[in-house]
Enzyme design. Structure first.
Site, PDB file in Angstrom:
ATOM      1  N   ALA A  71       0.838  -1.213   0.000  1.00 52.47           N
ATOM      2  CA  ALA A  71       0.000   0.000   0.000  1.00 52.47           C
ATOM      3  C   ALA A  71       0.863   1.250   0.000  1.00 52.47           C
ATOM      4  O   ALA A  71       1.841   1.347   0.747  1.00 52.47           O
ATOM      5  CB  ALA A  71      -0.921  -0.002   1.213  1.00 52.47           C
ATOM      6  N   TYR A 138       9.195  10.228  -3.500  1.00 52.84           N
ATOM      7  CA  TYR A 138       8.685   8.849  -3.615  1.00 52.84           C
ATOM      8  C   TYR A 138       9.801   7.850  -3.293  1.00 52.84           C
ATOM      9  O   TYR A 138       9.672   7.000  -2.416  1.00 52.84           O
ATOM     10  CB  TYR A 138       8.131   8.626  -5.032  1.00 52.84           C
ATOM     11  CG  TYR A 138       7.868   7.185  -5.345  1.00 52.84           C
ATOM     12  CD1 TYR A 138       6.785   6.526  -4.773  1.00 52.84           C
ATOM     13  CD2 TYR A 138       8.707   6.454  -6.192  1.00 52.84           C
ATOM     14  CE1 TYR A 138       6.545   5.179  -5.050  1.00 52.84           C
ATOM     15  CE2 TYR A 138       8.480   5.121  -6.476  1.00 52.84           C
ATOM     16  CZ  TYR A 138       7.400   4.491  -5.903  1.00 52.84           C
ATOM     17  OH  TYR A 138       7.179   3.162  -6.166  1.00 52.84           O
ATOM     18  N   ARG A 279      12.973  14.740 -20.625  1.00 52.60           N
ATOM     19  CA  ARG A 279      12.222  15.216 -19.466  1.00 52.60           C
ATOM     20  C   ARG A 279      13.167  15.182 -18.273  1.00 52.60           C
ATOM     21  O   ARG A 279      13.887  14.186 -18.079  1.00 52.60           O
ATOM     22  CB  ARG A 279      11.056  14.248 -19.268  1.00 52.60           C
ATOM     23  CG  ARG A 279      10.087  14.590 -18.192  1.00 52.60           C
ATOM     24  CD  ARG A 279       8.901  13.644 -18.240  1.00 52.60           C
ATOM     25  NE  ARG A 279       9.282  12.225 -18.154  1.00 52.60           N
ATOM     26  CZ  ARG A 279       8.416  11.222 -18.119  1.00 52.60           C
ATOM     27  NH1 ARG A 279       7.127  11.453 -18.182  1.00 52.60           N
ATOM     28  NH2 ARG A 279       8.828   9.970 -18.035  1.00 52.60           N
TER      29      ARG A 279
HETATM   30  N1  LIG Z   1       3.987  -0.259 -10.564  1.00 54.18           N
HETATM   31  C1  LIG Z   1       5.334  -0.262 -10.571  1.00 54.18           C
HETATM   32  O1  LIG Z   1       5.987  -0.352 -11.624  1.00 54.18           O
HETATM   33  C2  LIG Z   1       6.091  -0.154  -9.255  1.00 54.18           C
HETATM   34  C3  LIG Z   1       7.486  -0.056  -9.290  1.00 54.18           C
HETATM   35  C4  LIG Z   1       8.175   0.017  -8.081  1.00 54.18           C
HETATM   36  C5  LIG Z   1       7.493  -0.048  -6.879  1.00 54.18           C
HETATM   37  N2  LIG Z   1       6.134  -0.135  -6.864  1.00 54.18           N
HETATM   38  C6  LIG Z   1       5.452  -0.184  -5.567  1.00 54.18           C
HETATM   39  O2  LIG Z   1       4.531  -1.255  -5.569  1.00 54.18           O
HETATM   40  C7  LIG Z   1       3.405  -0.952  -4.763  1.00 54.18           C
HETATM   41  C8  LIG Z   1       2.143  -1.250  -5.536  1.00 54.18           C
HETATM   42  O3  LIG Z   1       2.145  -0.506  -6.741  1.00 54.18           O
HETATM   43  P1  LIG Z   1       0.891  -0.598  -7.748  1.00 54.18           P
HETATM   44  O4  LIG Z   1       1.394  -0.227  -9.084  1.00 54.18           O
HETATM   45  O5  LIG Z   1       0.199  -1.887  -7.556  1.00 54.18           O
HETATM   46  O6  LIG Z   1      -0.015   0.603  -7.186  1.00 54.18           O
HETATM   47  P2  LIG Z   1      -1.591   0.688  -6.971  1.00 54.18           P
HETATM   48  O7  LIG Z   1      -1.939   2.122  -6.794  1.00 54.18           O
HETATM   49  O8  LIG Z   1      -2.304  -0.057  -8.048  1.00 54.18           O
HETATM   50  O9  LIG Z   1      -1.798  -0.082  -5.596  1.00 54.18           O
HETATM   51  C9  LIG Z   1      -1.599   0.517  -4.340  1.00 54.18           C
HETATM   52  C10 LIG Z   1      -2.778   0.151  -3.459  1.00 54.18           C
HETATM   53  O10 LIG Z   1      -2.557   0.672  -2.141  1.00 54.18           O
HETATM   54  C11 LIG Z   1      -3.786   1.164  -1.655  1.00 54.18           C
HETATM   55  N3  LIG Z   1      -3.456   2.163  -0.612  1.00 54.18           N
HETATM   56  C12 LIG Z   1      -2.695   3.287  -0.771  1.00 54.18           C
HETATM   57  N4  LIG Z   1      -2.588   3.930   0.409  1.00 54.18           N
HETATM   58  C13 LIG Z   1      -3.277   3.203   1.329  1.00 54.18           C
HETATM   59  C14 LIG Z   1      -3.521   3.350   2.716  1.00 54.18           C
HETATM   60  N5  LIG Z   1      -3.063   4.397   3.400  1.00 54.18           N
HETATM   61  N6  LIG Z   1      -4.273   2.418   3.342  1.00 54.18           N
HETATM   62  C15 LIG Z   1      -4.768   1.339   2.661  1.00 54.18           C
HETATM   63  N7  LIG Z   1      -4.568   1.152   1.345  1.00 54.18           N
HETATM   64  C16 LIG Z   1      -3.834   2.068   0.678  1.00 54.18           C
HETATM   65  C17 LIG Z   1      -4.489   1.751  -2.880  1.00 54.18           C
HETATM   66  O11 LIG Z   1      -5.896   1.860  -2.726  1.00 54.18           O
HETATM   67  C18 LIG Z   1      -4.098   0.745  -3.964  1.00 54.18           C
HETATM   68  O12 LIG Z   1      -5.052  -0.294  -4.076  1.00 54.18           O
HETATM   69  C19 LIG Z   1       3.559   0.499  -4.347  1.00 54.18           C
HETATM   70  O13 LIG Z   1       4.032   0.539  -3.017  1.00 54.18           O
HETATM   71  C20 LIG Z   1       4.596   1.047  -5.306  1.00 54.18           C
HETATM   72  O14 LIG Z   1       5.335   2.073  -4.739  1.00 54.18           O
HETATM   73  C21 LIG Z   1       5.422  -0.180  -8.023  1.00 54.18           C
END
Ligand SMILES: NC(=O)c1ccc[n+]([C@@H]2O[C@H](COP(=O)([O-])OP(=O)(O)OC[C@H]3O[C@@H](n4cnc5c(N)ncnc54)[C@H](O)[C@@H]3O)[C@@H](O)[C@H]2O)c1
Length: 330
Positions: A71, A138, A279
């Protein structure tokens, strides 16, 4: 094992939940649905709550043996404009979670970290011990939590594995779930949206980088491979349990133009492209050294060829449009 999956209604968290269920574990999703989707929670119960809701968090932790903590907020650009929002959610709320784990005696945590902890790397492929010089709030919020978990390990016997994801992409091969961020900032879905006419074009930032075709190069990891790394991570924590961090990537990369060409070839439609200057803040090349995940977790990517990434993503977006799940707004 019962596992609390924070952020389990999101893109990666839903794939992690499916991978856990396939491996015989029981995911309990903890998500406030601010960015996630109820339809993405299919492999266990949903606790609809915020990480800041400590009472619900404690009660949920009492039911599980381990946590996978995904999350958080994910938009790098937004974090530069609104750093407080990112520190509150990605840092302070993670701290609430770690404290609640200590109070309830849950020791094992796999944490969603990111290649953004490295900033602009000096060495490619990037090894885990490269300098951590995040260039945005971030990345810094993730780095903080990695460090906090090291201290909680020595103070409280916590066992923590930080997985530093490179570029997560692709979708579940059964198209039960897939990427659906809103707003969307990730390259592959944006290219697909341009190919489907959901946005006028894809903007390419910089065509004069020192790469094969002049565009930025990234390490793309299929989300089902990434999800499996979390399952391997839980086994590592149970069997070895030494707190550490590990890259999750393939060890090689693709340029922006290669991605566009793959979407055109596999989707059978031209992608309108707008080319512009570089960018600020974009590194030329980000590729993981991927050997530690293999050695430590016994994990290797299996589905991260460009063809498999693009074809599963295309299938997912077609399915999401046909079934009315798509909520993309250009
Ligand atoms: N997508 C990528 O390429 C990528 C790369 C590196 C790291 N990440 C990390 O992976 C994780 C998931 O990424 P994602 O792409 O699935 O994002 P996403 O936004 O689809 O999922 C994040 C989820 O966390 C929930 N959330 C956020 N804050 C919250 C809180 N305070 N309480 C309860 N729920 C909460 C949101 O509702 C969402 O469902 C993140 O921590 C992100 O930083 C993602």
């Amino acid at each position: 094992m019962k596992v609390l999956v924070t952020g389990g209604a999101g893109y990666i968290g839903s794939h992690v939940s499916k991978a856990l269920a396939l491996a015989g574990h029981e995911p309990i999703v903890y998500d406030n649905l601010e960015m996630g989707h109820k339809w993405a929670v299919q492999w266990g119960p949903l606790v609809k709550a915020d990480l800041a809701d400590i009472a619900v968090l404690r009660k949920s932790l009492e039911q599980v043996e381990a946590v996978i903590h995904l999350a958080g907020y994910i938009f790098v650009g937004e974090s530069v404009k609104a750093p407080g929002k990112y520190y509150r959610n990605n840092f302070t709320n993670s701290l609430h979670l770690l404290d609640a784990m200590v109070e309830t005696g849950v020791k094992n945590i796999v944490f969603s970290s990111t290649a953004a902890v490295y900033g602009n790397p000096r060495e490619i492929p990037i090894p885990e011990d490269a300098p951590k010089e995040p260039i945005n709030p971030y990345g810094e919020s993730k780095r903080f939590i990695e460090q906090v978990m090291e201290w909680y390990s020595s103070a409280h016997g916590m066992r923590a594995l930080s997985l530093r994801y490179f570029n997560a992409c692709g979708a579940d091969p059964d198209h039960e779930i897939g990427e659906m961020h809103n707003p969307e900032t990730h390259l592959l879905p944006l290219i697909i949206y341009a190919s489907l006419g959901l946005r006028p074009s894809i903007q390419v930032f910089g065509t004069d980088y020192n790469t094969a075709d002049g565009t930025c190069l990234r390490d793309y990891i299929h989300v089902t491979d990434l999800a499996r790394a979390h399952v391997s991570g839980l086994a590592y924590l149970k069997n070895v349990g030494v707190t550490t961090a590990c890259n999750v990537g393939t060890g090689s990369g693709h340029t922006v133009r290669e991605l566009i060409r793959a979407v055109e070839t596999l989707g059978g439609k031209p992608v309108p492209v707008t080319e512009g200057p570089r960018r600020g803040g974009d590194a030329e090349t980000l590729v993981a050294r991927a050997t530690l995940a293999r050695d430590l977790l016994g994990w290797q990517p299996r589905h991260s060829s460009l063809d498999e990434i693009v074809s599963t993503a295309l299938r997912w977006h077609h399915h999401a449009i046909e079934t009315g799940l798509h909520d993309y707004r250009a």
